[in-house]
Design an enzyme around this catalytic site. Structure first.
Site, PDB file in Angstrom:
ATOM      1  N   CYS A   1       0.846  -1.185   0.000  1.00 27.15           N
ATOM      2  CA  CYS A   1       0.000   0.000   0.000  1.00 27.15           C
ATOM      3  C   CYS A   1       0.887   1.242   0.000  1.00 27.15           C
ATOM      4  CB  CYS A   1      -0.910   0.025   1.225  1.00 27.15           C
ATOM      5  SG  CYS A   1      -2.009  -1.402   1.380  1.00 27.15           S
TER       6      CYS A   1
ATOM      7  N   GLY B   1      -0.971   0.655  -4.982  1.00 25.94           N
ATOM      8  CA  GLY B   1      -2.269   0.085  -4.661  1.00 25.94           C
ATOM      9  C   GLY B   1      -3.358   0.670  -5.527  1.00 25.94           C
TER      10      GLY B   1
ATOM     11  N   ASN C   1       0.855   0.385   5.887  1.00 24.91           N
ATOM     12  CA  ASN C   1       1.388  -0.425   4.798  1.00 24.91           C
ATOM     13  C   ASN C   1       2.195  -1.552   5.415  1.00 24.91           C
ATOM     14  OD1 ASN C   1       2.531  -1.457   2.418  1.00 24.91           O
ATOM     15  ND2 ASN C   1       4.216   0.026   2.489  1.00 24.91           N
ATOM     16  N   GLY C   2       1.852  -2.795   5.090  1.00 25.59           N
ATOM     17  CA  GLY C   2       2.581  -3.936   5.619  1.00 25.59           C
ATOM     18  C   GLY C   2       1.651  -5.078   5.977  1.00 25.59           C
TER      19      GLY C   2
ATOM     20  N   TYR D   1      10.908  -4.031  -7.940  1.00 22.64           N
ATOM     21  CA  TYR D   1       9.637  -3.894  -8.638  1.00 22.64           C
ATOM     22  C   TYR D   1       8.745  -2.759  -8.136  1.00 22.64           C
ATOM     23  CZ  TYR D   1       4.924  -5.033 -10.315  1.00 22.64           C
ATOM     24  OH  TYR D   1       3.698  -4.970 -10.877  1.00 22.64           O
TER      25      TYR D   1
ATOM     26  N   THR E   1       8.798  -1.565 -15.569  1.00 19.35           N
ATOM     27  CA  THR E   1       9.766  -1.571 -14.487  1.00 19.35           C
ATOM     28  C   THR E   1      11.149  -2.006 -14.925  1.00 19.35           C
ATOM     29  OG1 THR E   1       7.871  -2.335 -13.182  1.00 19.35           O
ATOM     30  CG2 THR E   1       9.962  -2.174 -12.053  1.00 19.35           C
TER      31      THR E   1
ATOM     32  N   ASP F   1      12.938  -8.807 -17.810  1.00 22.40           N
ATOM     33  CA  ASP F   1      11.835  -8.506 -16.893  1.00 22.40           C
ATOM     34  C   ASP F   1      12.409  -8.283 -15.506  1.00 22.40           C
ATOM     35  OD1 ASP F   1       9.278  -8.008 -16.096  1.00 22.40           O
ATOM     36  OD2 ASP F   1       8.473  -9.967 -16.646  1.00 22.40           O
ATOM     37  N   ASP F   2      11.649  -7.552 -14.669  1.00 19.55           N
ATOM     38  CA  ASP F   2      12.140  -7.294 -13.310  1.00 19.55           C
ATOM     39  C   ASP F   2      12.154  -8.557 -12.469  1.00 19.55           C
ATOM     40  OD1 ASP F   2       9.336  -7.372 -12.019  1.00 19.55           O
ATOM     41  OD2 ASP F   2       9.129  -5.805 -13.520  1.00 19.55           O
TER      42      ASP F   2
END
Length: 539
Positions: free
Chosen positions: A2, A31, A105-106, A260, A308, A370-371
């Site tokens: 988030c 998010g 966030n977490g 990412y 990314t 790609d990442d």
């Protein structure tokens, strides 16, 4: 994953909501499920708007105009362990004690025991399955233990220190106390990012908390500093107070932020995300060159998987003296497929999101950069798209090592069986996604790519690669239960999206949408509420 944001303007008569909304749009990549803003106006009155959807859709001019006050908290949500019910959109609020707004966030890994404590000991009701609401009530309960009519900074530091002893997991949090100020704190390991910045105006300083430094840059704030692991920061119009409130542990930020999640123009814990991704491309080029020579294979062109991996792919191509081309054209109106619920929805949206140009693929041996490769859904579709337009061979190079384990700290990698690298070697991964060859960055190289820009970071959380969880307390039983919970929530959301697309009602967590809307309409839209009012005095 988030994004959180807190803003305090020195001019209490100004409105913080327009800048909070702008800041949340800069964190939208963190998010896309839901977003919310709560502001604090005259006499400690809260004004709130939150709903499922993107920032641009939820916060139109009318909604923002009703969010009154010179300080506020914002949140963009990407659900992991919680459900997608709009009742879980943040920020959360409790009126006792003092009036607290909270965004997080977490992810906590000890929610069941904490829920038991809330019920049996604290006697506080948790209304959702969100561990963010749990954290809020832990904080509120600790503040309530003071029994004071007015609290001060020391009381808040003590309450947050107690919270850090009570819970285990990853958390970067922003809170707001009515009529008092804004607060940020970060878990003792510093797994999830958050920082603070200031901006001078004619009358004094404005202050900002945000998940990434890009918000400070865009809004004209300077002097960005990361909140330290286990630290709490309290900001009022009288000034800033900072204190480490947790016992010392090893600083271990999540390395996947650099791979990412974070924007390349952000700086996290003193590390430029952009420069770290350049370094990833350089290191990956060495690994690619070695393996291609071992296999006797050649590459004609390097093509990134937008967006990314672009930085790393360009550096890789330059180091190997290979042409770099943009072979995929991206529809920017489709969200990030990684954070979409359900394999079917991800697969469908890959084709909507990307279109392969035959000019860059036809008759060529292509190296796609790609990442990372997570579920393999996106990779498989992209590889097939490249072959459909004439690529001879498709080799995939990943900036990250194979992801074989669940993330328990706030990134949705729910089921190990869904991870394409789980239980497979490199050859089997290539077969599963339809590539002629897959080349992974080594973990030591990845760590070195980030750490070289801040040697004071001792190590990183690399649990998705190693299965070693820095906080401890992650049992096989916990992982199994988490996978079941997340799988059920994904299923519910897919059903909701399907029904909504047909104009039908839906059920989430046992509530019909219409019933839920009636229950929560008084608080979910700013145009339906004149504010959440409290009169507690805090100093």
């Amino acid at each position: 994953m988030c994004g959180v944001l807190g803003l305090l303007l020195h001019d209490a008569s100004a409105d913080a909501a327009p800048e909070i909304s702008e800041g949340l749009s800069l964190l939208q990549h963190r998010g896309q499920d839901a977003c919310g803003i709560v502001t604090c106006g005259p006499k400690g009155r809260f004004f709130q708007c939150k709903a499922n959807g993107m920032v641009r859709d939820v916060f139109d001019e009318k909604a923002i105009s009703k969010l009154v006050g010179g300080m506020g908290v914002g949140h963009v949500r990407y659900p992991t362990a919680g459900s997608s019910n709009h009742a879980e959109a943040q920020p959360f609020y409790v009126n006792s004690p003092y009036g607290i707004v909270f965004a997080h966030n977490g992810n906590l890994i000890d929610s069941p025991s904490l829920m038991q404590f809330m019920d049996a000991t604290a006697h506080r009701h948790i209304n959702t399955s969100s561990d963010s609401e749990l954290l809020l009530n832990l904080f509120a309960n600790n503040l309530q233990q003071t029994g004071k009519f007015r609290i001060n900074e020391d009381d808040i530091f003590t309450a947050i220190g107690g919270l850090m002893k009570q819970c285990t997991g990853a958390y970067a949090c922003v809170a707001m106390l009515a009529g008092f100020g804004i607060i940020a704190f970060r878990d003792p390991n510093g797994i999830r990012p958050i920082g603070v910045a200031s901006r001078r105006n004619n009358s004094g300083n404005d202050y900002l908390f945000a998940s990434e430094s890009i918000v400070a840059d865009a809004l004209g704030f300077g002097e960005w500093e990361d909140v330290k692991p286990g630290e709490a920061v309290i900001i009022t119009r009288s000034g800033v107070s900072r204190k480490r409130v947790a016992e010392h542990t090893t600083f271990t930020p999540d390395i996947f932020e650099f791979v990412y999640f974070a924007r390349p123009d952000s700086v996290l814990d003193g590390v430029s995300v952009y420069r770290s991704r350049m370094a990833m491309g350089d290191a990956l080029a060495v690994e690619v060159d070695k393996i291609l020579k071992e296999r006797g294979m050649t590459v004609d062109v390097v093509i990134p998987v937008p967006d990314t991996s672009r930085v790393a792919a360009l550096n890789l191509a330059q180091k190997l003296n290979l042409p770099y081309r943009e072979g995929f054209i991206k529809n920017r109106y489709v969200g990030r497929t990684f954070i979409m619920p359900g394999q079917q929805m991800r697969r469908r949206n890959v084709r909507r999101k990307l279109n392969a140009m035959a000019l860059e693929f036809s008759g060529k041996n292509v190296l796609l950069v790609d990442d990372s490769i997570v579920r393999g859904t996106t990779s498989k579709e992209i590889i097939q798209m490249a072959k459909d337009v004439g690529a001879k061979k498709v080799i995939v190079a990943s900036c990250a090592p194979p992801i074989r384990h669940s993330n328990v700290y706030g990134i949705d990698m729910p089921s190990r069986s869904e991870l394409v690298a789980h239980g497979r070697d490199t050859e089997e991964i290539a077969e599963a996604i339809g590539a002629d060859l897959v080349i992974f960055q080594t973990l030591p190289d990845l760590i070195a790519c980030v750490r070289q820009f801040n040697s004071s970071i001792p190590t990183f959380d690399c649990s998705v690669f190693t299965g070693e969880y820095v906080t401890g307390g992650v049992s096989e039983e916990y992982l199994h239960q988490l996978e079941l919970l997340r799988a059920e929530n994904v299923k519910n959301k897919v059903v909701v999206n399907s029904r909504e697309s047909k104009g039908e009602g839906s059920r989430v967590n046992g509530f019909h949408d219409q019933e839920s809307a009636i229950v929560s309409s008084a608080i979910n839209r700013a145009d339906d509420t004149v504010g959440l009012h409290n009169t507690w005095n805090i100093s």
